[in-house]
Each structure stands twice: as C-alpha cells, then as structure tokens.
Design a protein around this motif. Structure first.
Motif, PDB file in Angstrom:
ATOM      1  N   GLU A  31      38.436   5.248  53.274  1.00  0.00           N
ATOM      2  CA  GLU A  31      38.085   6.270  53.948  1.00  0.00           C
ATOM      3  C   GLU A  31      39.190   7.369  53.277  1.00  0.00           C
ATOM      4  O   GLU A  31      39.161   7.991  52.633  1.00  0.00           O
TER       5      GLU A  31
ATOM      6  N   ASN B 133      38.657  10.657  50.895  1.00  0.00           N
ATOM      7  CA  ASN B 133      38.743  11.394  52.266  1.00  0.00           C
ATOM      8  C   ASN B 133      39.571  12.615  50.588  1.00  0.00           C
ATOM      9  O   ASN B 133      39.635  13.650  50.254  1.00  0.00           O
ATOM     10  N   ARG B 134      40.348  11.864  50.137  1.00  0.00           N
ATOM     11  CA  ARG B 134      41.909  12.802  49.874  1.00  0.00           C
ATOM     12  C   ARG B 134      41.082  13.289  48.299  1.00  0.00           C
ATOM     13  O   ARG B 134      41.659  14.406  48.072  1.00  0.00           O
TER      14      ARG B 134
ATOM     15  N   LYS C 224      38.246  14.320  47.835  1.00  0.00           N
ATOM     16  CA  LYS C 224      37.036  15.428  48.274  1.00  0.00           C
ATOM     17  C   LYS C 224      37.095  15.951  48.438  1.00  0.00           C
ATOM     18  O   LYS C 224      36.945  17.392  48.212  1.00  0.00           O
TER      19      LYS C 224
END
Length: 108
Positions: free
Chosen positions: A78, A82-83, A85
């Motif tokens: 995750e 997240n990075r 995105k």
C-alpha cells in the motif's frame, strides 16, 4: 481525571469508550480470537454507530479475523501504491508516460 468524571455522567459514552478500547487492544495485540465476543457486546450495546460497525465486521468475519490474528499485512504494498499515485498526481498534465515511468522507477 476529567475523562473519568465525564464517563461517570454518561453511561452511553462509558460503554462506547470501553468497546473502542477493547477493540483497539485487539488491534494492537493481534488478538482476533476475542472478535466474536466483541461483536456480540457491540451489537447488544444499543449504540447505533458501534452496532453498525460491528455488523460490517460480521459481514466479512473471516477476513477481519485473519487481519487480527496474523502478522502478515499489505502495508508495504500500500505504501508503494500510495507513492506511485503521488508521483502521478504531481506529473498530471506535464509530461507523457515515458517521464512518469522514469520517475516511478527512480523513486524506488
């Protein structure tokens, strides 16, 4: 001191604090074996928010139990998603896929 005084005056708040505290303890100690009794207590508490949360947990009981009893988690995956995105949001409208790909590969 103030917390105890407030909880003594409001039985619903005291019950909610107790249920939330025991659930937090299950999360931190990975003690998912107590989940059934917690859901029962939450459903019979008469607190609408906690009762609906417990009903949602009961709807996906096997997955919640696995999450509360195993050391495995998807946190690192995750974090990577997240990075990526975040990089994609920073690059929006500025360059093509080639530059985005290069930034993603250099970020790891």
């Amino acid at each position: 001191m103030r917390r105890k005084a407030v909880l003594d005056r409001c039985p619903q708040l005291d019950a909610a604090a107790h249920l939330i505290g025991t659930f937090a303890e299950m999360l931190t100690t990975l003690d998912g074996l107590r989940l059934t009794e917690w859901i029962t207590a939450a459903m019979t508490s008469g607190l609408p928010g906690i009762s609906s949360f417990a009903a949602g947990l009961e709807g996906d009981f096997d997955a919640v139990t696995a999450g509360l009893t195993t050391d495995w988690n998807s946190g690192p995956v995750e974090g990577a998603v997240n990075r990526i995105k975040m990089l994609k949001r920073q690059m929006f409208g500025r360059a093509g896929f080639a530059l985005l790909r290069k930034r993603v590969l250099l970020a790891f």
